[in-house]
Design a protein around this motif. Sequence first.
Motif: not given
Length: 170
Positions: A6-12, A157-158
């Motif tokens: 999720y973190t990597a997807a958010g960064l991307a 995301d938080k």
Amino acid sequence: MRHLLYTAAGLAALALGSTGAKAQDAEWGCQILLCAASQSPSWQGVPYCVPPMKKLISAMAKPGFDWPVCHQAKAGEPGRQEYEECPKGTKVGYSRDRDGFRGEPDQCVKTVDVCKERRDQGYRRFNESGGDSRCIKEVATSRPRRQNPWFFDIPNDKGVKERFWFNLNT
């Protein structure tokens, strides 16, 4: 692991926007951040990551190097901690160079009462104020080096920062 995805997807998503662009089209700083955050496998095992990370390693050797930052991810430049934390009950100690000056924080030091065993056996050669100072010794052990000494603190995301450790070994 899922949280990392999720973190990597958010960064991307931050790095690439909603244009449908590919990861290799991201700014260099965002490529570095995405690759450094890769944990299993590490960046060395991700073919896309090898060229931008090797470019980084090469650039670091040049005078005037500035770390490429991914402004969209709000992570800033990485940190570096060469050594692991010392075990509980010990404190960081420093080696000395040949001139006696304080060197690196490469030791873990523990204060030990080497006479405790004798006192436990009934010996009473100690003063009332807490013992014989000749019995107190500092014992130093080597502080382990980190396998991954570099880190990025990346907000999730938080907005809570998570630490991702990496190395620059090729």
